[in-house]
Design an enzyme around this catalytic site. Structure first.
Site, PDB file in Angstrom:
ATOM      1  N   CYS A  89      27.211  35.249  17.567  1.00 36.08           N
ATOM      2  CA  CYS A  89      26.633  33.910  17.452  1.00 36.08           C
ATOM      3  C   CYS A  89      26.579  33.496  15.986  1.00 36.08           C
ATOM      4  O   CYS A  89      25.903  34.139  15.173  1.00 36.08           O
ATOM      5  CB  CYS A  89      25.234  33.896  18.066  1.00 36.08           C
ATOM      6  N   CYS A  92      23.173  32.999  14.543  1.00 42.79           N
ATOM      7  CA  CYS A  92      22.486  34.265  14.278  1.00 42.79           C
ATOM      8  C   CYS A  92      22.973  34.880  12.969  1.00 42.79           C
ATOM      9  O   CYS A  92      22.180  35.434  12.197  1.00 42.79           O
ATOM     10  CB  CYS A  92      22.717  35.243  15.428  1.00 42.79           C
TER      11      CYS A  92
END
Length: 695
Positions: A89, A92
């Site tokens: 991600c 992230c």
């Protein structure tokens, strides 16, 4: 699917880092030392994933995994703040420095509350992330101290995820602890009264006593109290500035201020450079005789495991690799969608439409297409408004033992491999899948006939849009993709325009994410296709590089067509059924029956045979596989395979079988009830006529 300061589906239709991405640079241009360097990188397989963004022993973050998260948070003497993230991600990846900084900033709070992280992209953590009901990344959960029963924790609530905001929310969380769950190392964070301060001044102590005066909305006093938790010979309290006369008596003219009472009884305001938390904490920690306690904190729950070496796979970036698409489907169907325990309403409708689109348009190998077609037909004909996702997993995993269907359970990136395990990968494969679907819909306009999606040039785009909004793990990425869709998707009037719309938005995403932490330095985010791949796509107008969209469309249709698919590095079809050797698959070989196809792909199709008859050797084969997996010592993966091999209730029934049995049982019951009432009414009519003959 992009995040503005985070990440989404990355850049040009083929370049991505931490989100969807572009295909790598051609191998000849790669420096000769790169393969050797890549062999030293941590592997993307189990055991390495948990340390991709956070490193045990280097970062202050506690790195958890499936084997340690419950053990760490259950009945703990400290509270926990855990970030469930995914190493693919982009948001992230972009947020990781903030999380590392937060953990370092509150390092001295470890006896009271600990900052941790768990990577849901790591294969060994898939099940535990499902158990904790993690759907999107990153997800933040608080776990109170001394929690005995299993809990999924409390969701983070705050206006943003900036370091200071999260730190303040941690303090609010600690103050909301009941007496029963209060960490024993946590001092009182409530303000004391002026009368208490006077008693402290008038009584001599064997330690320093510091009182922080502040406003009711200030967090400085509570932060300093927690900063000094692990230090002895000093006690820190906080007081509010409500009694002006009392403050004047002590000489407090501004807030926040610190009033210090020395062990010898003397007292007064301390003079520091700036009235900031860091200044107060540093001053108090450096007082004579104030020293850190020798606390015995528990050993970090996770140890770095020996990581495998990444084997670099040479590839041609002008080709589309089956291994990337199949690995992406594996993660999509078995991991991302599996975070939802059951599906109903709009979620179920979104899944049905998405499966319909990929079943009709996916240009991969026949066994994978057969699996998708069977899944699509099953979903379309299932008369339920809510289904457990385990039933879908049973079908994807072929628990019904049907020959001729297959989906790899291994992730093997080729055109989507990154220079680091957390870069590119899954989101890159999603971009490739989405581009492939739009191209297939454009080149095979009849493929969606009879599905309810035919005749709509936006059908594929809108289905992708709803999938991203509903299921894509990076929430912020999905929000950014939704913004782009609202802005211009309605302008798409033809299938060719749909192909170009996705290409433009992919390049827009990559332009925004260029230079982001999720960008793979090996594959920089540049406009795609690059001039070396498609010289005719580029033209110069008034000295500026410009796109020839007609040529771009032709290139996209060539690049993402089934004819450009190559199966180099793809899992062999002899591996169907797991990790067994090909000869062990003889009873379940793919039965290829040539069948002239008038479908979208123009290739011979596999005839899907009916369910295999009961096979007395089935149980023996399952136990054999179980013994092989355990004998290999395959850890968590072996345990999961072993569990999958154990027949449900000892009879080989799966959740899918049981759901069908329930349906048949209900239908037969209804039929019997109808027949009962029908004959009951007929009987009454016959009796009436018999006893009351007509005149």
């Amino acid at each position: 699917m992009a995040a503005a300061g985070a990440a989404a589906m990355p850049r040009s239709p083929e370049s991505r880092a931490g989100t969807m991405a572009r295909a790598p640079s051609s191998s000849p241009s790669r420096p000769s030392w790169l393969p050797a360097l890549l062999l030293l990188l941590a592997a993307a397989g189990p055991g390495a994933g948990a340390a991709r963004l956070y490193r045990e022993g280097v970062d202050a973050v506690w790195v958890l995994d499936s084997g340690s998260v419950r053990r760490a948070t259950a009945n703990s003497s400290a509270a926990w703040l855990v970030q469930f993230y995914s190493s693919w991600c982009g948001h992230c990846i972009g947020y990781a420095p903030t999380w590392r900084a937060l953990a370092a900033d509150v390092r001295d709070w470890a006896a009271v509350v600990r900052v941790a992280a768990l990577d849901c992209a790591d294969e060994k953590n898939h099940e535990v992330c499902r158990a904790y009901d993690i759907h999107f990344y990153p997800t933040f959960r608080y776990f109170k101290a001394f929690t005995k029963d299993f809990t999924t924790g409390d969701n983070f609530k705050g206006p943003d995820r900036e370091l200071q905001t999260v730190r303040h929310t941690m303090i609010d969380f600690l103050q909301n602890h009941t007496t029963e769950h209060r960490p024993p190392a946590c001092p009182s964070l409530d303000p004391i009264q002026p009368s208490d301060i006077l008693s402290l001044i008038n009584n001599r102590n064997d330690h320093y006593m510091a009182v922080l005066f502040e406003s009711n909305s200030s967090y400085v006093g509570r932060e300093v109290i927690l900063d000094l938790t692990q230090f002895e010979n000093i006690v820190v309290k906080r007081a509010l500035n409500t009694d002006t006369a009392f403050l004047e008596k002590l000489g407090v003219s501004s807030i926040p201020s610190c009033y210090l009472i020395y062990p010898n009884g003397s007292h007064g305001l301390i003079n520091i450079g700036k009235p900031l938390r860091s200044f107060f904490s540093s001053y108090l920690k450096l007082l004579p005789e104030v020293r850190k306690k020798s606390l015995s904190l528990p050993e970090k729950p996770n140890k770095e495991e020996n990581s495998e070496a990444i084997i670099w796979r040479e590839f041609d970036r002008s080709k589309l690799y089956i291994s990337d698409l199949e690995s992406g489907l594996h993660y999509l169907l078995r991991v991302e969608l599996a975070t939802h325990k059951s599906l109903s309403g709009t979620k179920l409708k979104t899944l049905k439409d998405f499966v319909t689109v990929i079943a009709k348009l996916f240009p991969g190998r026949p066994p994978i297409r057969k699996l998708l077609e069977m899944l699509q037909e099953w979903l379309a004909n299932l008369p339920l408004d809510r289904i457990p996702y385990n039933a879908i997993l049973d079908l994807v995993n072929n628990k019904m033992r049907i020959s001729g269907i297959f989906l790899t359970n291994h992730i093997k990136w080729v055109g989507c491999q990154g220079s680091q395990p957390e870069l590119r990968g899954y989101t890159c494969s999603l971009w490739k899948l989405f581009h492939t679907l739009t191209v297939e819909a454009s080149t095979h306009p009849k493929a969606l006939d009879g599905t309810g999606l035919e005749g709509d040039p936006q059908a594929v785009l809108q289905t992708i849009r709803r999938y991203i909004h509903t299921f894509f793990g990076c929430k912020e990425c999905g929000e950014h993709f939704e913004e782009m869709a609202k802005e211009s998707m309605d302008s798409v009037k033809t299938p060719d325009q749909a192909v170009l719309w996705l290409w433009k938005k992919h390049n827009l995403v990559n332009h925004r994410l260029a230079g982001h932490l999720s960008e793979d330095p090996r594959f920089p985010k540049v406009p795609w296709p690059t001039p070396d791949l498609c010289p005719s796509c580029h033209e110069e107008i008034k000295g500026l590089d410009s796109w020839n969209e007609g040529q771009v469309l032709l290139f996209l249709k060539r690049h993402y067509s089934g004819d450009n698919l190559v199966d180099t590095y793809a899992v062999g079809l002899g591996d169907i059924g797991g990790d067994r050797p090909a000869e062990a698959e003889e009873p379940e070989k793919i039965q290829a029956v040539p069948e002239k196809s008038g479908g979208a792909h123009g290739v011979e199709r596999l005839h899907l045979p009916s369910l295999l008859p009961p096979d007395p050797r089935l149980t023996e084969r399952l136990h054999s596989r179980l013994e092989i997996k355990l004998g290999q010592g395959d850890g968590a993966a072996g345990s999961r395979e072993a569990e999958a091999a154990v027949p449900f209730l000892g009879m080989g029934f799966s959740s899918l079988d049981m759901s069908l049995c329930v349906l048949l049982y209900v239908a037969s019951s209804l039929f019997l009830m109808v027949m009962y009432f029908f004959f009951r009414v007929r009987s009454k009519r016959w009796k009436f006529r018999h006893h009351h003959p007509t005149v």
